[in-house]
Design a protein around this motif. Sequence first.
Motif, PDB file in Angstrom:
ATOM      1  N   LEU A 148       0.822  -1.207   0.000  1.00 33.81           N
ATOM      2  CA  LEU A 148       0.000   0.000   0.000  1.00 33.81           C
ATOM      3  C   LEU A 148       0.857   1.258   0.000  1.00 33.81           C
ATOM      4  N   ILE A 149       1.964   1.218   0.736  1.00 36.54           N
ATOM      5  CA  ILE A 149       2.865   2.371   0.766  1.00 36.54           C
ATOM      6  C   ILE A 149       3.446   2.635  -0.621  1.00 36.54           C
ATOM      7  N   GLY A 150       3.875   1.571  -1.299  1.00 40.01           N
ATOM      8  CA  GLY A 150       4.404   1.731  -2.645  1.00 40.01           C
ATOM      9  C   GLY A 150       3.372   2.299  -3.599  1.00 40.01           C
ATOM     10  N   MET A 151       2.136   1.821  -3.514  1.00 44.44           N
ATOM     11  CA  MET A 151       1.062   2.322  -4.376  1.00 44.44           C
ATOM     12  C   MET A 151       0.768   3.789  -4.113  1.00 44.44           C
ATOM     13  N   SER A 152       0.767   4.163  -2.843  1.00 43.56           N
ATOM     14  CA  SER A 152       0.462   5.545  -2.493  1.00 43.56           C
ATOM     15  C   SER A 152       1.521   6.512  -2.999  1.00 43.56           C
ATOM     16  N   LYS A 153       2.768   6.142  -2.852  1.00 48.67           N
ATOM     17  CA  LYS A 153       3.851   7.060  -3.203  1.00 48.67           C
ATOM     18  C   LYS A 153       3.917   7.347  -4.694  1.00 48.67           C
ATOM     19  N   THR A 154       3.457   6.442  -5.510  1.00 46.38           N
ATOM     20  CA  THR A 154       3.515   6.656  -6.964  1.00 46.38           C
ATOM     21  C   THR A 154       2.203   7.175  -7.534  1.00 46.38           C
ATOM     22  N   GLY A 155       1.278   7.561  -6.661  1.00 47.78           N
ATOM     23  CA  GLY A 155       0.130   8.269  -7.180  1.00 47.78           C
ATOM     24  C   GLY A 155      -1.224   7.992  -6.585  1.00 47.78           C
ATOM     25  N   ILE A 156      -1.459   6.823  -5.995  1.00 46.56           N
ATOM     26  CA  ILE A 156      -2.776   6.534  -5.439  1.00 46.56           C
ATOM     27  C   ILE A 156      -2.830   7.084  -4.021  1.00 46.56           C
ATOM     28  N   ALA A 207      10.262   4.024  -0.657  1.00 45.78           N
ATOM     29  CA  ALA A 207       9.180   4.307  -1.598  1.00 45.78           C
ATOM     30  C   ALA A 207       9.280   5.731  -2.135  1.00 45.78           C
ATOM     31  N   ASP A 208       9.748   6.663  -1.307  1.00 43.29           N
ATOM     32  CA  ASP A 208       9.947   8.044  -1.762  1.00 43.29           C
ATOM     33  C   ASP A 208      10.950   8.103  -2.908  1.00 43.29           C
ATOM     34  N   LEU A 209      11.993   7.311  -2.819  1.00 47.26           N
ATOM     35  CA  LEU A 209      13.008   7.293  -3.881  1.00 47.26           C
ATOM     36  C   LEU A 209      12.397   6.820  -5.208  1.00 47.26           C
ATOM     37  N   ILE A 210      11.544   5.807  -5.144  1.00 47.91           N
ATOM     38  CA  ILE A 210      10.882   5.311  -6.353  1.00 47.91           C
ATOM     39  C   ILE A 210      10.013   6.407  -6.965  1.00 47.91           C
ATOM     40  N   ALA A 211       9.231   7.076  -6.112  1.00 51.88           N
ATOM     41  CA  ALA A 211       8.313   8.101  -6.596  1.00 51.88           C
ATOM     42  C   ALA A 211       9.064   9.287  -7.201  1.00 51.88           C
ATOM     43  N   VAL A 212      10.121   9.724  -6.532  1.00 52.41           N
ATOM     44  CA  VAL A 212      10.873  10.869  -7.033  1.00 52.41           C
ATOM     45  C   VAL A 212      11.589  10.523  -8.333  1.00 52.41           C
ATOM     46  N   PHE A 213      12.089   9.314  -8.434  1.00 54.87           N
ATOM     47  CA  PHE A 213      12.747   8.900  -9.676  1.00 54.87           C
ATOM     48  C   PHE A 213      11.771   8.977 -10.855  1.00 54.87           C
ATOM     49  N   TYR A 214      10.533   8.562 -10.630  1.00 51.56           N
ATOM     50  CA  TYR A 214       9.564   8.529 -11.726  1.00 51.56           C
ATOM     51  C   TYR A 214       8.970   9.910 -12.023  1.00 51.56           C
ATOM     52  N   TYR A 215       8.710  10.715 -10.955  1.00 56.36           N
ATOM     53  CA  TYR A 215       8.054  12.014 -11.128  1.00 56.36           C
ATOM     54  C   TYR A 215       9.003  13.185 -10.883  1.00 56.36           C
ATOM     55  N   ARG A 216      10.285  12.983 -11.062  1.00 50.83           N
ATOM     56  CA  ARG A 216      11.302  13.933 -10.609  1.00 50.83           C
ATOM     57  C   ARG A 216      11.211  15.322 -11.248  1.00 50.83           C
ATOM     58  N   ARG A 217      10.574  15.471 -12.390  1.00 45.12           N
ATOM     59  CA  ARG A 217      10.603  16.749 -13.108  1.00 45.12           C
ATOM     60  C   ARG A 217       9.302  17.532 -13.054  1.00 45.12           C
ATOM     61  N   ILE A 218       8.328  17.079 -12.302  1.00 46.47           N
ATOM     62  CA  ILE A 218       7.031  17.753 -12.356  1.00 46.47           C
ATOM     63  C   ILE A 218       6.574  18.288 -11.005  1.00 46.47           C
ATOM     64  N   ALA A 219       7.467  18.448 -10.047  1.00 43.36           N
ATOM     65  CA  ALA A 219       7.094  19.007  -8.741  1.00 43.36           C
ATOM     66  C   ALA A 219       6.961  20.518  -8.834  1.00 43.36           C
ATOM     67  N   ILE A 232       8.188  -2.200  -4.268  1.00 37.93           N
ATOM     68  CA  ILE A 232       8.426  -2.041  -5.710  1.00 37.93           C
ATOM     69  C   ILE A 232       7.185  -2.427  -6.513  1.00 37.93           C
ATOM     70  N   VAL A 233       6.589  -3.570  -6.174  1.00 32.83           N
ATOM     71  CA  VAL A 233       5.366  -3.995  -6.863  1.00 32.83           C
ATOM     72  C   VAL A 233       4.259  -2.963  -6.660  1.00 32.83           C
ATOM     73  N   GLY A 234       4.123  -2.472  -5.438  1.00 39.93           N
ATOM     74  CA  GLY A 234       3.115  -1.447  -5.164  1.00 39.93           C
ATOM     75  C   GLY A 234       3.358  -0.184  -5.966  1.00 39.93           C
ATOM     76  N   GLY A 235       4.629   0.201  -6.095  1.00 41.56           N
ATOM     77  CA  GLY A 235       4.959   1.384  -6.874  1.00 41.56           C
ATOM     78  C   GLY A 235       4.553   1.241  -8.335  1.00 41.56           C
ATOM     79  N   ILE A 236       4.806   0.075  -8.899  1.00 41.54           N
ATOM     80  CA  ILE A 236       4.433  -0.177 -10.299  1.00 41.54           C
ATOM     81  C   ILE A 236       2.910  -0.160 -10.457  1.00 41.54           C
ATOM     82  N   LEU A 237       2.214  -0.784  -9.513  1.00 41.38           N
ATOM     83  CA  LEU A 237       0.754  -0.781  -9.570  1.00 41.38           C
ATOM     84  C   LEU A 237       0.196   0.628  -9.462  1.00 41.38           C
ATOM     85  N   GLY A 238       0.804   1.435  -8.589  1.00 42.30           N
ATOM     86  CA  GLY A 238       0.352   2.808  -8.412  1.00 42.30           C
ATOM     87  C   GLY A 238       0.492   3.617  -9.688  1.00 42.30           C
TER      88      GLY A 238
END
Length: 250
Positions: A22-30, A61-73, A215-221
């Motif tokens: 759930l933490i991984g899913m939340s950090k990448t957008g849900i 999980a923050d590192l995963i999210a920032v890596f993916y969304y790093r340019r749109i903050a 990691i799986v949660g991040g991808i799902l998110g």
Amino acid sequence: MDFSMWMLSLFDWLMFFIAALLIGMSKTGIQGISLLSIPLMVMVFGAKPSTGIILPILCFADLIAVFYYRRIAKWKYILKLLPSAFIGFGIALLVDKIIPPEGFKQLMGICLLIVFLFMLWSESKGKENNISTHWWYAPLFGILGGFTTMIGNAAGPVLAIYLLSMKLPKYSFVGTNAWFFLVINYLKIPVQVIAWNNINTTSLILDAFAIPFVIVGGILGIQLVRRLPEKGFKYFTIIMTFISVLLLII
């Protein structure tokens, strides 16, 4: 601290891995899903010790999210919140000296209930609500965010409400959220290691087992947020906040 006394059953491990997912899913957008992980972790480890278990997972999980969304903050919103968030840190440390550990769960629930009621009030005002333009608005959310993240890693809804009130587009919302929590969570590590002593070698080894699920949660998110429309994204956050408040208070 020996966590084996809390990890005696298959059910405990299941709750732990679900929380990591759930933490991984939340950090990448849900947004809001990670709040469901808080009562799960509290149920297994206890309110205060669980903060030391969750924090390293959040940081990864923050590192995963920032890596993916790093340019749109949107950094202007992050910089408005950070100074007062440190005040919230201090308040949380003061409360720690007054409230016993068993009171932390109720305290988290009360804080989230306040935030949720404010969310409903703000939504009811619609376009007529201009309270977000007041000078004290961002500092208030910064203090509440710093306080709730220290006592229970529960600042997600605080920041969600603030960013929703700024009417950010979906992806700007997620990117800003990712960078804010990357900064705030890594700053919390020395505080919890030194002041609360609830992060140690044992807890970090336990957290390592959660990495694949994060990691799986991040991808799902990432995949799920692409399919959510703007309004669906906003209302999903509200629903998740309500469910989490109920789980913590009841």
